[in-house]
Design a protein around this motif. Structure first.
Motif, mmCIF file in Angstrom:
data_model
loop_
_atom_site.group_PDB
_atom_site.id
_atom_site.type_symbol
_atom_site.label_atom_id
_atom_site.label_comp_id
_atom_site.label_asym_id
_atom_site.label_seq_id
_atom_site.Cartn_x
_atom_site.Cartn_y
_atom_site.Cartn_z
ATOM 1 N N THR A 142 -75.767 -56.795 -35.679
ATOM 2 C CA THR A 142 -76.157 -58.153 -36.077
ATOM 3 C C THR A 142 -75.203 -58.837 -37.117
ATOM 4 O OG1 THR A 142 -77.567 -57.318 -38.030
ATOM 5 C CG2 THR A 142 -78.459 -57.471 -35.787
ATOM 6 N N GLY A 143 -74.425 -58.201 -37.795
ATOM 7 C CA GLY A 143 -73.493 -58.714 -38.868
ATOM 8 C C GLY A 143 -74.161 -58.823 -39.998
ATOM 9 N N GLN A 144 -75.610 -58.473 -40.373
ATOM 10 C CA GLN A 144 -76.015 -58.925 -41.557
ATOM 11 C C GLN A 144 -76.906 -57.643 -42.110
ATOM 12 O OE1 GLN A 144 -77.518 -63.169 -39.941
ATOM 13 N NE2 GLN A 144 -77.541 -63.227 -42.233
ATOM 14 N N VAL A 145 -76.545 -56.359 -41.220
ATOM 15 C CA VAL A 145 -77.236 -55.270 -41.974
ATOM 16 C C VAL A 145 -76.152 -54.174 -42.160
ATOM 17 C CG1 VAL A 145 -78.917 -53.390 -41.178
ATOM 18 C CG2 VAL A 145 -79.524 -55.942 -40.402
ATOM 19 N N TYR A 146 -76.037 -53.980 -43.173
ATOM 20 C CA TYR A 146 -75.051 -53.034 -43.421
ATOM 21 C C TYR A 146 -75.494 -51.676 -43.394
ATOM 22 C CZ TYR A 146 -70.920 -51.440 -46.279
ATOM 23 O OH TYR A 146 -69.485 -50.970 -46.397
ATOM 24 N N ILE A 147 -74.621 -50.702 -42.715
ATOM 25 C CA ILE A 147 -75.059 -49.334 -42.264
ATOM 26 C C ILE A 147 -74.215 -48.331 -43.195
ATOM 27 C CG2 ILE A 147 -75.260 -47.533 -40.509
ATOM 28 C CD1 ILE A 147 -77.191 -49.748 -40.394
ATOM 29 N N GLN A 148 -75.005 -47.543 -43.835
ATOM 30 C CA GLN A 148 -74.239 -46.409 -44.573
ATOM 31 C C GLN A 148 -74.557 -45.049 -43.927
ATOM 32 O OE1 GLN A 148 -75.990 -43.584 -45.797
ATOM 33 N NE2 GLN A 148 -74.407 -42.622 -47.077
ATOM 34 N N PHE A 162 -80.736 -53.982 -50.502
ATOM 35 C CA PHE A 162 -82.018 -53.099 -50.795
ATOM 36 C C PHE A 162 -81.847 -52.191 -49.673
ATOM 37 C CE2 PHE A 162 -83.816 -56.495 -52.895
ATOM 38 C CZ PHE A 162 -84.319 -55.937 -54.096
ATOM 39 N N SER A 163 -82.035 -50.903 -49.805
ATOM 40 C CA SER A 163 -81.883 -49.834 -48.493
ATOM 41 C C SER A 163 -83.212 -49.147 -48.556
ATOM 42 C CB SER A 163 -80.796 -49.215 -48.943
ATOM 43 O OG SER A 163 -80.779 -48.330 -50.034
ATOM 44 N N THR A 164 -82.964 -48.049 -47.642
ATOM 45 C CA THR A 164 -83.807 -46.775 -47.673
ATOM 46 C C THR A 164 -85.537 -47.264 -47.899
ATOM 47 O OG1 THR A 164 -83.536 -46.177 -50.053
ATOM 48 C CG2 THR A 164 -82.177 -45.167 -48.498
ATOM 49 N N ASN A 165 -86.387 -46.711 -48.790
ATOM 50 C CA ASN A 165 -87.766 -46.794 -48.636
ATOM 51 C C ASN A 165 -88.057 -48.179 -49.426
ATOM 52 O OD1 ASN A 165 -87.025 -46.401 -51.422
ATOM 53 N ND2 ASN A 165 -88.116 -44.392 -51.518
ATOM 54 N N GLY A 184 -82.790 -42.063 -51.349
ATOM 55 C CA GLY A 184 -81.492 -41.802 -51.282
ATOM 56 C C GLY A 184 -81.417 -42.230 -49.510
ATOM 57 N N ASN A 185 -80.244 -42.078 -49.015
ATOM 58 C CA ASN A 185 -80.086 -42.327 -47.673
ATOM 59 C C ASN A 185 -80.917 -41.832 -46.774
ATOM 60 O OD1 ASN A 185 -77.735 -44.340 -48.510
ATOM 61 N ND2 ASN A 185 -76.822 -42.621 -48.918
#
Length: 801
Positions: A142-148, A162-165, A184-185
């Motif tokens: 999508t270009g707007q969701v960053y993935i670790q 914001f990430s994870t939970n 955490g991830n």
């Protein structure tokens, strides 16, 4: 006489079976909801439902029926012409009026132009072209969701800092987050099969009014494919077979699905199997990422082995299987019943970032892997369209059961004790959602109940003889998490070009955990949290002209403490151990957003948005005392004591820009860029960089397409985080990063050049190829433990029958 009766019944059956028709998109063959049908005098009318169905029983055979939809070309047919055509009407898109129908903001269809929040959409056609290897890669496109990623079998989304939970995932409207989603991830999203997904919608910003706890930074909704009915006499059978191979990981994927449809019943089966080898990184980049050595056990002894090819990240491969079975029954145009069954599992898969950690210059772990990640799900949905004059026009009942299983296995280098924990979560949920249409808008309301039961156990296994003994579990066994909620939302057209949307939700959360395993001397025996949260949102969407559109939104969201926050015991980082903390309360977020769209004759389109979020009572990991002690022994090592605490507040702000240029019908340019920043503030007023704020990132695509061919030349880019930009926890995890000239960890900037192609050999056979990272860059996305793929050729074939 009997023959006449039989003939009359047969004719009646044929006539009544053609009274319900379906409206489909001519290009995608997908149903179109919200199509208005009416006669010339407008005395007879109807609207297609979510699956494009509508009854024409009150129209005469010779009467002309008009089909009108905001994003499609208007058409007229007589009733007889429609029936002679098999009861299906095809509409073609009107590019000048195209507007998406979005499900995620109210759980019922809404026009995107009336929604004040920004919503991203990915269709099954997009998935087919981009060839994502996992659902995490699908979101990244999508270009707007960053993935670790901490390992190849992973992918943790990050949205607006914001990430994870603090993000929520749903599948077919069912909550996917569990009571052990951690700060955490997390890699649970890979359990969702991209081949089975019909569409994906990502709501940027708070979504707690409709979805409750965890929807702080955004909501990711995956809608899986539905079985298709037959519109010809007898039974129809259709399906798809696909195969894919990728060079960087030697991925081998096979997929098939088939659909059996009758007039009222339909069945869809989907199966995907993927096998991944060790991932090869690029050849041009920091040497800090190279895999120069790895741990192996030879003749019962742990040894460090020199890697023959340091570009190959040894111990990253794994395999996965995804299955789905759908059953659908539609006895009339007013009732639609859907049953969805899912089962996915992986094999054991290594936690690569833990395998590259060192202690005193030597590898720290001999083994560190996750056991099979399993997801079993069954959900039943009943959609009802009510008769006019009732308290609702459409309702949706959803009942589901899910079981999640995961485990962790780690053993230090040179040691013979394998530490193992296993978790099983049983998740039950029930929801009843309603929609009532009125002249100038829609009113939605509903109730929801969610119950999670957590089972957790730990053990130590002596690898020399295979004997296991009980050990402390990761979570308190038998703990539970409950959520009860009621909500309502309103979408109201204040004027022809001005729409308001607002809502309220009350959520009550109950957490219960018991700490009586005897492995640790805790100053408490149980944790009981009984708390409520009221959230709300209000927004405006104003479209004063075809050229200009404005949106503004203000919303609150919350995240209630879960079992992971309250009761977890684990090693968070080298030399530290997290212990339970029963004294927690929810964290709250307040978000304001303003956006604008510019559309110059559908040739140039610009989408801009800026936002700010304040998070208070943030649940963060901090140093802690246990019975007055700041250090305890954990897995044979003296470790600093930490716990999750309401010990911070945070501010996140950002800017998003999107551009689309349509040079002609065949050539298009798109670009997306995202800037996120902010800080975390502790009780002493000190400011620290946000761990979850991604560097500046985006992508640009130049797309050329004809009837049979499609080409996509694209670039993905990522900004740099210097040492001072990293959160303290990331500065401590220096093994994840490259080293600057001072020897400090930092995340270098990077970009990749890529090219994709698609060719339709026939209407049934389609070939795809994507060459990623053409210049073979060696890069590691921010906070990731695994280096991304080097030059990677992905080829696939897709055949429909």
């Amino acid at each position: 006489m009997r023959f006449l009766v039989f003939l009359s019944l047969a004719l009646f059956s044929v006539i009544t079976s053609a009274q319900t028709i379906q409206v489909l998109d001519q290009n995608t063959q997908q149903p179109i909801s919200g199509v208005a049908i009416f006669n010339h005098e407008k005395t007879k009318s109807g609207v297609t439902d979510f699956d494009g169905f509508v009854s024409i029983s009150n129209f005469e055979a010779s009467e002309e029926i008009t089909f009108q939809h905001i994003s499609h070309v208007l058409l007229r047919f007589t009733k007889k012409e429609i029936q002679d055509g098999g009861g299906i009407v095809y509409l073609s898109e009107d590019a000048s009026k195209l507007d998406e129908i979005v499900l995620s903001v109210s759980k019922f269809g809404q026009q995107k132009r009336d929604i004040p929040q920004q919503v991203l959409s990915v269709t099954s056609d997009d998935v087919l072209f981009s060839n994502p290897q996992t659902a995490a890669d699908l979101l990244k496109s999508t270009g707007q969701v960053y993935i670790q990623k901490s390992q190849l079998g992973g992918g943790s989304p990050n949205i607006r800092g914001f990430s994870t939970n603090r993000l929520l995932i749903t599948v077919d409207g069912v909550r996917f987050n569990t009571a052990i989603f951690r700060s955490g991830n997390v890699q649970n999203v890979i359990s969702i099969d991209p081949f089975s997904v019909e569409s994906t919608e990502v709501v940027l910003g708070p979504g707690s009014v409709v979805y409750g706890s965890d929807a702080v930074g955004g909501v990711m909704n995956f809608y899986t494919k539905k079985p298709k009915f037959s519109f010809v006499e007898g039974t129809s059978v259709s399906g798809t077979a696909a195969a894919r191979y990728a060079t960087a990981s030697e991925e081998k994927t096979g997929h098939f699905d088939f659909n059996i449809g009758t007039k009222e019943w339909a069945f869809l089966t989907s199966v995907t199997y993927s096998d991944f080898g060790d991932l090869r990184m690029g050849s041009n980049g920091p040497d800090d990422y190279l895999r120069n050595e790895y741990a192996a056990t030879i003749n019962g002894e742990d040894v460090e082995v020199i890697n023959d090819n340091p570009l190959v990240q040894v111990a990253t491969g794994y395999h996965q299987i995804n299955t789905m079975q759908k059953v659908r029954y539609m006895p009339s145009e007013k009732w639609d019943f859907n049953l969805g069954l899912f089962y996915t599992t992986t094999g054991d898969y290594p936690r690569y970032d833990r395998l590259i950690r060192k202690k005193d210059g030597n590898l720290r772990a001999a083994e560190w892997y996750y056991g099979p990640q399993e997801w079993l799900s069954g959900n039943f949905q009943a959609r009802n369209t009510a008769y006019a004059g009732g308290i609702y026009d459409e309702s949706l009942i959803t009942v589901s059961y899910q079981r999640f299983k995961e485990s962790r296995h780690d053993r230090d280098f040179g040691k013979t004790t394998l530490f193992e924990t296993e978790e099983n979560v049983s998740a039950y949920s029930a929801a009843w959602d309603f929609e009532k249409d009125f002249t100038n808008g829609k009113f939605n309301y509903g109730v929801e109940y969610v119950y999670n039961k957590v089972h957790s156990e730990g053990k130590q296994t002596e690898i020399t003889n295979g004997i296991s003994t009980p050990d402390a579990s990761r979570y308190p066994d038998g703990s539970s998490w409950q959520s009860m909620a009621a909500y309502s939302s309103l979408q109201y057209n204040l004027a022809e070009k001005l729409s308001l949307q607002g809502g309220l939700r009350y959520n009550h959360i109950i957490v219960a955990a018991s700490f009586e395993d005897g492995f640790y001397d805790l100053p408490f025996e149980e944790a009981n949290i009984n708390t409520g949260a009221l959230t709300g949102s209000i927004g405006l969407a104003w479209n004063p002209s075809k050229t200009l559109g404005w949106r503004a939104n203000f919303g609150t969201a919350f995240r209630a403490p879960n079992i992971d926050d309250v009761g977890k015991i684990f090693d968070s980082e080298p030399g530290s151990v997290v212990v339970p903390n029963p004294n927690l309360k929810p964290e709250y977020a307040t978000t304001g957003e303003v956006g604008a769209t510019l559309n110059f004759e559908d040739v140039v389109k610009i989408d801009l948005a800026t936002y700010v979020t304040h998070l208070k009572d943030a649940l963060v990991r901090r140093d802690f005392e246990l019975n007055g002690e700041t250090e305890i022994e954990y897995q044979g090592e003296l470790s600093n004591v930490q716990a999750i605490q309401n010990a911070a507040k945070a501010k996140v702000y950002g800017f998003e820009a999107g551009l689309e240029v349509n040079f002609c019908e065949q050539l298009q340019f798109t670009s997306q860029y995202n800037i996120t920043d902010g800080f975390e503030e502790d009780d002493n007023g000190e400011h620290y960089p946000l761990r979850s704020a991604a560097p500046q990132y985006g992508n640009s695509h130049l797309i050329f397409k004809t009837n049979k061919l499609k080409f996509d030349a694209f670039v993905e880019y990522n900004g740099q985080f210097d040492y001072q930009d990293l959160a303290p926890s990331q500065q401590a995890n220096d093994y994840l990063y490259a080293k600057d000239s001072n020897g400090d960890p930092y995340a270098p900037k990077w970009h990749t050049l890529n090219f994709g192609a698609q060719y339709s050999v026939t209407e049934a056979l389609q070939l795809n190829a994507v060459l990623e990272n053409i210049t073979d860059q060696r890069y590691r996305p921010y906070s990731s433990g695994i280096t991304a793929a080097g030059r990677n050729l992905i080829v696939s074939a897709n055949y429909k029958f």
